[in-house]
Design a protein around this motif. Structure first.
Motif, PDB file in Angstrom:
ATOM      1  N   ASN A   1       0.803  -1.224   0.000  1.00 42.60           N
ATOM      2  CA  ASN A   1       0.000   0.000   0.000  1.00 42.60           C
ATOM      3  C   ASN A   1       0.831   1.267   0.000  1.00 42.60           C
ATOM      4  O   ASN A   1       0.451   2.266  -0.620  1.00 42.60           O
ATOM      5  N   TYR A   2       1.975   1.238   0.703  1.00 44.94           N
ATOM      6  CA  TYR A   2       2.708   2.488   0.924  1.00 44.94           C
ATOM      7  C   TYR A   2       4.166   2.451   0.475  1.00 44.94           C
ATOM      8  O   TYR A   2       4.848   3.473   0.533  1.00 44.94           O
ATOM      9  N   GLY A   3       4.670   1.297   0.082  1.00 42.20           N
ATOM     10  CA  GLY A   3       6.010   1.210  -0.475  1.00 42.20           C
ATOM     11  C   GLY A   3       7.137   1.182   0.529  1.00 42.20           C
ATOM     12  O   GLY A   3       8.292   0.964   0.163  1.00 42.20           O
ATOM     13  N   THR A   4       6.827   1.382   1.796  1.00 43.18           N
ATOM     14  CA  THR A   4       7.865   1.415   2.821  1.00 43.18           C
ATOM     15  C   THR A   4       7.227   1.176   4.186  1.00 43.18           C
ATOM     16  O   THR A   4       6.006   1.196   4.330  1.00 43.18           O
ATOM     17  N   MET A   5       8.062   0.942   5.177  1.00 41.95           N
ATOM     18  CA  MET A   5       7.635   0.892   6.572  1.00 41.95           C
ATOM     19  C   MET A   5       8.740   1.557   7.386  1.00 41.95           C
ATOM     20  O   MET A   5       9.871   1.080   7.394  1.00 41.95           O
ATOM     21  N   THR A   6       8.408   2.658   8.035  1.00 39.81           N
ATOM     22  CA  THR A   6       9.408   3.357   8.838  1.00 39.81           C
ATOM     23  C   THR A   6       9.219   3.108  10.323  1.00 39.81           C
ATOM     24  O   THR A   6      10.156   3.279  11.100  1.00 39.81           O
TER      25      THR A   6
ATOM     26  N   ILE B   1      -0.426 -14.074  23.095  1.00 36.43           N
ATOM     27  CA  ILE B   1      -0.892 -12.713  22.806  1.00 36.43           C
ATOM     28  C   ILE B   1       0.150 -11.677  23.201  1.00 36.43           C
ATOM     29  O   ILE B   1       0.529 -10.804  22.393  1.00 36.43           O
ATOM     30  N   ASN B   2       0.618 -11.746  24.429  1.00 36.99           N
ATOM     31  CA  ASN B   2       1.465 -10.681  24.977  1.00 36.99           C
ATOM     32  C   ASN B   2       2.918 -10.768  24.553  1.00 36.99           C
ATOM     33  O   ASN B   2       3.627  -9.750  24.576  1.00 36.99           O
ATOM     34  N   PHE B   3       3.383 -11.948  24.177  1.00 37.65           N
ATOM     35  CA  PHE B   3       4.798 -12.085  23.833  1.00 37.65           C
ATOM     36  C   PHE B   3       5.026 -12.624  22.422  1.00 37.65           C
ATOM     37  O   PHE B   3       5.613 -11.942  21.577  1.00 37.65           O
ATOM     38  N   PHE B   4       4.548 -13.836  22.129  1.00 36.77           N
ATOM     39  CA  PHE B   4       4.903 -14.459  20.862  1.00 36.77           C
ATOM     40  C   PHE B   4       4.333 -13.717  19.653  1.00 36.77           C
ATOM     41  O   PHE B   4       4.983 -13.655  18.599  1.00 36.77           O
ATOM     42  N   SER B   5       3.147 -13.122  19.785  1.00 38.52           N
ATOM     43  CA  SER B   5       2.606 -12.367  18.652  1.00 38.52           C
ATOM     44  C   SER B   5       3.480 -11.153  18.346  1.00 38.52           C
ATOM     45  O   SER B   5       3.674 -10.797  17.171  1.00 38.52           O
ATOM     46  N   VAL B   6       4.011 -10.518  19.389  1.00 40.40           N
ATOM     47  CA  VAL B   6       4.881  -9.354  19.191  1.00 40.40           C
ATOM     48  C   VAL B   6       6.219  -9.794  18.595  1.00 40.40           C
ATOM     49  O   VAL B   6       6.753  -9.144  17.691  1.00 40.40           O
ATOM     50  N   PHE B   7       6.759 -10.890  19.092  1.00 46.29           N
ATOM     51  CA  PHE B   7       8.007 -11.422  18.537  1.00 46.29           C
ATOM     52  C   PHE B   7       7.845 -11.684  17.050  1.00 46.29           C
ATOM     53  O   PHE B   7       8.694 -11.296  16.227  1.00 46.29           O
ATOM     54  N   ASP B   8       6.757 -12.344  16.666  1.00 47.83           N
ATOM     55  CA  ASP B   8       6.507 -12.658  15.258  1.00 47.83           C
ATOM     56  C   ASP B   8       6.381 -11.380  14.437  1.00 47.83           C
ATOM     57  O   ASP B   8       6.956 -11.262  13.344  1.00 47.83           O
ATOM     58  N   LEU B   9       5.638 -10.423  14.949  1.00 44.55           N
ATOM     59  CA  LEU B   9       5.436  -9.153  14.246  1.00 44.55           C
ATOM     60  C   LEU B   9       6.767  -8.445  14.005  1.00 44.55           C
ATOM     61  O   LEU B   9       7.045  -7.969  12.889  1.00 44.55           O
ATOM     62  N   VAL B  10       7.587  -8.366  15.032  1.00 43.83           N
ATOM     63  CA  VAL B  10       8.877  -7.684  14.900  1.00 43.83           C
ATOM     64  C   VAL B  10       9.774  -8.434  13.923  1.00 43.83           C
ATOM     65  O   VAL B  10      10.388  -7.831  13.027  1.00 43.83           O
ATOM     66  N   GLN B  11       9.860  -9.731  14.076  1.00 45.68           N
ATOM     67  CA  GLN B  11      10.742 -10.525  13.210  1.00 45.68           C
ATOM     68  C   GLN B  11      10.373 -10.369  11.743  1.00 45.68           C
ATOM     69  O   GLN B  11      11.252 -10.218  10.876  1.00 45.68           O
ATOM     70  N   ARG B  12       9.076 -10.370  11.438  1.00 44.68           N
ATOM     71  CA  ARG B  12       8.636 -10.238  10.048  1.00 44.68           C
ATOM     72  C   ARG B  12       8.808  -8.820   9.515  1.00 44.68           C
ATOM     73  O   ARG B  12       8.945  -8.612   8.303  1.00 44.68           O
ATOM     74  N   SER B  13       8.797  -7.840  10.410  1.00 47.47           N
ATOM     75  CA  SER B  13       8.905  -6.441   9.981  1.00 47.47           C
ATOM     76  C   SER B  13      10.339  -5.975   9.800  1.00 47.47           C
ATOM     77  O   SER B  13      10.590  -5.047   9.019  1.00 47.47           O
ATOM     78  N   LEU B  14      11.274  -6.578  10.501  1.00 50.91           N
ATOM     79  CA  LEU B  14      12.650  -6.089  10.487  1.00 50.91           C
ATOM     80  C   LEU B  14      13.234  -5.911   9.082  1.00 50.91           C
ATOM     81  O   LEU B  14      13.882  -4.882   8.821  1.00 50.91           O
ATOM     82  N   PRO B  15      13.031  -6.841   8.163  1.00 48.19           N
ATOM     83  CA  PRO B  15      13.633  -6.639   6.838  1.00 48.19           C
ATOM     84  C   PRO B  15      13.062  -5.463   6.065  1.00 48.19           C
ATOM     85  O   PRO B  15      13.664  -5.011   5.075  1.00 48.19           O
ATOM     86  N   HIS B  16      11.920  -4.939   6.486  1.00 52.41           N
ATOM     87  CA  HIS B  16      11.234  -3.903   5.725  1.00 52.41           C
ATOM     88  C   HIS B  16      11.369  -2.512   6.335  1.00 52.41           C
ATOM     89  O   HIS B  16      11.009  -1.523   5.682  1.00 52.41           O
ATOM     90  N   LEU B  17      11.858  -2.406   7.548  1.00 46.83           N
ATOM     91  CA  LEU B  17      11.955  -1.105   8.201  1.00 46.83           C
ATOM     92  C   LEU B  17      13.044  -0.254   7.565  1.00 46.83           C
ATOM     93  O   LEU B  17      14.158  -0.732   7.311  1.00 46.83           O
ATOM     94  N   SER B  18      12.735   1.008   7.308  1.00 43.34           N
ATOM     95  CA  SER B  18      13.682   1.876   6.620  1.00 43.34           C
ATOM     96  C   SER B  18      13.700   3.255   7.261  1.00 43.34           C
ATOM     97  O   SER B  18      12.774   3.650   7.976  1.00 43.34           O
ATOM     98  N   ALA B  19      14.764   3.984   6.984  1.00 45.57           N
ATOM     99  CA  ALA B  19      14.931   5.328   7.533  1.00 45.57           C
ATOM    100  C   ALA B  19      13.878   6.263   6.952  1.00 45.57           C
ATOM    101  O   ALA B  19      13.255   5.984   5.934  1.00 45.57           O
ATOM    102  N   TRP B  20      13.675   7.393   7.639  1.00 45.02           N
ATOM    103  CA  TRP B  20      12.622   8.299   7.199  1.00 45.02           C
ATOM    104  C   TRP B  20      12.966   9.730   7.586  1.00 45.02           C
ATOM    105  O   TRP B  20      13.810   9.980   8.444  1.00 45.02           O
ATOM    106  N   GLY B  21      12.323  10.673   6.925  1.00 49.53           N
ATOM    107  CA  GLY B  21      12.383  12.074   7.322  1.00 49.53           C
ATOM    108  C   GLY B  21      13.698  12.754   6.997  1.00 49.53           C
ATOM    109  O   GLY B  21      14.630  12.158   6.456  1.00 49.53           O
ATOM    110  N   GLU B  22      13.749  14.024   7.346  1.00 46.70           N
ATOM    111  CA  GLU B  22      14.962  14.796   7.134  1.00 46.70           C
ATOM    112  C   GLU B  22      16.090  14.241   7.999  1.00 46.70           C
ATOM    113  O   GLU B  22      15.899  13.957   9.167  1.00 46.70           O
ATOM    114  N   GLY B  23      17.236  14.097   7.402  1.00 42.77           N
ATOM    115  CA  GLY B  23      18.370  13.546   8.131  1.00 42.77           C
ATOM    116  C   GLY B  23      18.333  12.045   8.251  1.00 42.77           C
ATOM    117  O   GLY B  23      19.131  11.460   8.978  1.00 42.77           O
TER     118      GLY B  23
END
Length: 270
Positions: free
Chosen positions: A82-87, A116-138
């Protein structure tokens, strides 16, 4: 025209109500240009109203269980599609249930609260890490913000074993994520007692058969003293961290030795 990366592009979980819904509303209402991909369990009137107001150019939603790995993968993929990036990644999922004594709580219910409180967050972070990118000025660092709880260390309530231990695991995960990923800004969020359906159940007496009277009375005292915070308060701190108004050098931040940054009502300094 400004680059899309000039503004936060956020994958936000748990936005149907409470803290997560308030984070979503504040991001969209106060920070024009922010795009948010939501993963939440089911539609709510408040979330539907925001979808109708802002439209898919600013807000898209995947409905489903954050404990379902396929749903999480779908939400991560949708963010990029949808947005081409994830910051930014902001996690506000969580549950206090079950509230039962160690003698009585079924093992399956303990596993569920960790899911709910731990493993779902672990999964979310692990899957997101390759897509996180820098953003904004600087080229600001990609940002991960995880709502945990101050019950993670020395808070003791009878019947809260599942909640306290799963949040302890989550806080420790935040430490280790910051240690392993120095290219990220990793924030743990530690609210004080926040008005929510979970807290309402305490005041409704649903846990009186488990919690000790003196433990229950603490909540009555905090209510009389005006110390039960509305979710808007902690949501504002999260939004400030996401939009660069709170930085690692800000007075609202405590830096852990691992490099993790902690914000929230517990660390509001004068």
């Amino acid at each position: 025209m400004s680059s899309p990366k000039a503004y936060p592009t956020v994958l936000l979980t748990g936005a149907g109500s409470g803290i997560g819904l308030n984070v979503l509303g504040q991001l969209l209402e106060k920070h024009s240009g922010t795009r948010v991909q939501v993963l939440t369990l089911f539609p709510t009137p408040e979330l539907t109203a925001l979808e109708q107001k802002y439209g898919p150019s600013c807000l898209n939603t995947v409905y489903g269980d954050a404990c379902d790995t396929e749903i999480v993968a779908k939400a991560v993929k949708a963010t990029i599609s949808n947005y081409g990036t994830m910051t930014h990644l902001i996690s506000s999922v969580g549950t206090m249930l079950p509230v039962q004594s160690i003698r009585e709580v079924p093992l399956g219910e303990m596993r569920k609260i960790f899911d709910i409180n731990f493993f779902s967050v672990f999964d979310l972070v692990q899957r997101s890490l390759p897509h996180l990118s820098a953003w904004g000025e600087g080229a600001r660092k990609p940002t991960v913000i995880i709502v945990t709880s101050g019950v993670d260390y020395d808070v003791l309530y009878r019947g809260w074993t599942g909640y306290c231990t799963s949040k302890a695991a989550l806080t420790r995960f935040i430490h280790l994520l910051a240690h392993e990923e120095p290219g990220l800004e990793v924030y743990g969020v530690l609210p004080l007692v926040t008005k929510s359906p979970m807290v309402d159940k305490i005041f409704n007496g649903e846990y009186d058969h488990v919690m000790r009277p003196e433990e229950r009375e603490r909540f009555n005292t905090w209510a009389r003293e005006g110390k039960i915070e509305p979710p808007e308060y902690i949501a504002e701190s999260i939004v400030k961290a996401a939009t660069g108004q709170i930085t690692p050098a800000s007075k609202e931040v405590e830096r852990n030795d691992c490099g993790a940054l902690f914000i929230g009502s517990l660390y509001q300094k004068q």
